[in-house]
Scaffold this active site. Sequence first.
Site, PDB file in Angstrom:
ATOM      1  N   LYS A  11       0.818  -1.214   0.000  1.00 41.05           N
ATOM      2  CA  LYS A  11       0.000   0.000   0.000  1.00 41.05           C
ATOM      3  C   LYS A  11       0.861   1.278   0.000  1.00 41.05           C
ATOM      4  O   LYS A  11       2.063   1.225   0.294  1.00 41.05           O
ATOM      5  CB  LYS A  11      -0.929  -0.032   1.215  1.00 41.05           C
ATOM      6  CG  LYS A  11      -1.960  -1.181   1.176  1.00 41.05           C
ATOM      7  CD  LYS A  11      -2.901  -1.133   2.386  1.00 41.05           C
ATOM      8  CE  LYS A  11      -3.951  -2.229   2.327  1.00 41.05           C
ATOM      9  NZ  LYS A  11      -4.889  -2.153   3.470  1.00 41.05           N
ATOM     10  N   TYR A  51     -12.226  -2.113  -3.772  1.00 46.93           N
ATOM     11  CA  TYR A  51     -12.754  -2.221  -2.406  1.00 46.93           C
ATOM     12  C   TYR A  51     -14.284  -2.124  -2.366  1.00 46.93           C
ATOM     13  O   TYR A  51     -14.846  -1.818  -1.307  1.00 46.93           O
ATOM     14  CB  TYR A  51     -12.119  -1.151  -1.511  1.00 46.93           C
ATOM     15  CG  TYR A  51     -10.747  -1.532  -0.997  1.00 46.93           C
ATOM     16  CD1 TYR A  51     -10.568  -2.641  -0.167  1.00 46.93           C
ATOM     17  CD2 TYR A  51      -9.624  -0.778  -1.315  1.00 46.93           C
ATOM     18  CE1 TYR A  51      -9.314  -2.987   0.324  1.00 46.93           C
ATOM     19  CE2 TYR A  51      -8.355  -1.123  -0.828  1.00 46.93           C
ATOM     20  CZ  TYR A  51      -8.222  -2.228  -0.008  1.00 46.93           C
ATOM     21  OH  TYR A  51      -6.980  -2.578   0.493  1.00 46.93           O
ATOM     22  N   ASN A 114      -1.950   0.121   6.864  1.00 49.32           N
ATOM     23  CA  ASN A 114      -1.373  -1.113   7.418  1.00 49.32           C
ATOM     24  C   ASN A 114      -0.490  -1.879   6.432  1.00 49.32           C
ATOM     25  O   ASN A 114      -0.379  -3.097   6.497  1.00 49.32           O
ATOM     26  CB  ASN A 114      -2.502  -1.991   7.971  1.00 49.32           C
ATOM     27  CG  ASN A 114      -3.572  -2.271   6.937  1.00 49.32           C
ATOM     28  OD1 ASN A 114      -3.415  -1.939   5.774  1.00 49.32           O
ATOM     29  ND2 ASN A 114      -4.665  -2.890   7.359  1.00 49.32           N
ATOM     30  N   HIS A 117      -2.192  -5.347   1.531  1.00 50.98           N
ATOM     31  CA  HIS A 117      -3.482  -6.014   1.325  1.00 50.98           C
ATOM     32  C   HIS A 117      -3.215  -7.485   1.041  1.00 50.98           C
ATOM     33  O   HIS A 117      -2.198  -7.822   0.438  1.00 50.98           O
ATOM     34  CB  HIS A 117      -4.210  -5.413   0.118  1.00 50.98           C
ATOM     35  CG  HIS A 117      -5.343  -6.281  -0.364  1.00 50.98           C
ATOM     36  ND1 HIS A 117      -6.582  -6.248   0.227  1.00 50.98           N
ATOM     37  CD2 HIS A 117      -5.388  -7.256  -1.329  1.00 50.98           C
ATOM     38  CE1 HIS A 117      -7.358  -7.152  -0.369  1.00 50.98           C
ATOM     39  NE2 HIS A 117      -6.653  -7.773  -1.313  1.00 50.98           N
ATOM     40  N   GLU A 128      -9.326 -10.844  -7.762  1.00 52.38           N
ATOM     41  CA  GLU A 128      -8.424  -9.706  -7.521  1.00 52.38           C
ATOM     42  C   GLU A 128      -7.213  -9.750  -8.464  1.00 52.38           C
ATOM     43  O   GLU A 128      -6.745  -8.713  -8.932  1.00 52.38           O
ATOM     44  CB  GLU A 128      -7.972  -9.708  -6.058  1.00 52.38           C
ATOM     45  CG  GLU A 128      -9.120  -9.371  -5.112  1.00 52.38           C
ATOM     46  CD  GLU A 128      -8.707  -9.368  -3.643  1.00 52.38           C
ATOM     47  OE1 GLU A 128      -7.531  -9.643  -3.330  1.00 52.38           O
ATOM     48  OE2 GLU A 128      -9.582  -9.096  -2.801  1.00 52.38           O
TER      49      GLU A 128
END
Length: 143
Positions: A11, A51, A114, A117, A128
Site C-alpha cells: 500500500k 474495495y 497497514n 493487502h 483480484e
Amino acid sequence: MAKERTLCIIKPDAVEKKKTGAILAMLEDKGFDLVAVEKLQLSQAVAEGFYAVHKARPFFGELVDFMKRSPVVVVVLEREDAVAEYRKLMGATDPAKAEAGTIRKAHGGSVGENAVHGSDSLENAKGEIAYFFSASKVAPTAG
Ligand code: ADP
Ligand code: MG
C-alpha cells in the site's frame, strides 16, 4: 497441498517509506514466488472498484483516498496454501494487534495504513488477480 495464487498489494504508506524491497524479501523468505509485480497509481475508480465490498463501511472514503494517495505495488504470489499462508504472514488488520514477525507488525502504522493487502479466499484471489493482471503478464508456475 496444491500450489495457489493470491494477491498482495504493497500500500501507499509502505511504498512511501521505501519498504517495498523489505516486504518482497519477507515474502520470498517464506517461500512465495513473485509471479507478477507491477507498480502503479490507482485512480479513484480503480480503488473504489477494488474495495467495492467495503462500500457501506464508515471508513470507505478514507480507504479509497489513502489507496490513491501515491503509487502501490501489486504482486501475485504463488506457493502451496498461498491464501492462508500469506494472511498469516501479513498479520492482523490492526498492526498493534499483529504478531511479531508479520509484515503489518514490522511495517504497518495504523488500522487504516497497514502496509499490505491480502486476498481473503481463493475465490476472491482469482478475481483480484484478474482485476490487475491479464494472463499474459503473469509467469507460469515454475518446475
Ligand atoms: P484486511 O485488509 O485485514 O483484510 P478488511 O478487509 O477488514 O481488512 O479491511 C480492508 C482495509 O480497510 C484494511 O486493510 C484497512 O486498510 C482498512 N480498514 C479496515 N478497518 C478500518 C478501520 N476501522 N478504520 C480505517 N480503515 C480500516
Ligand atoms: Mg480484507
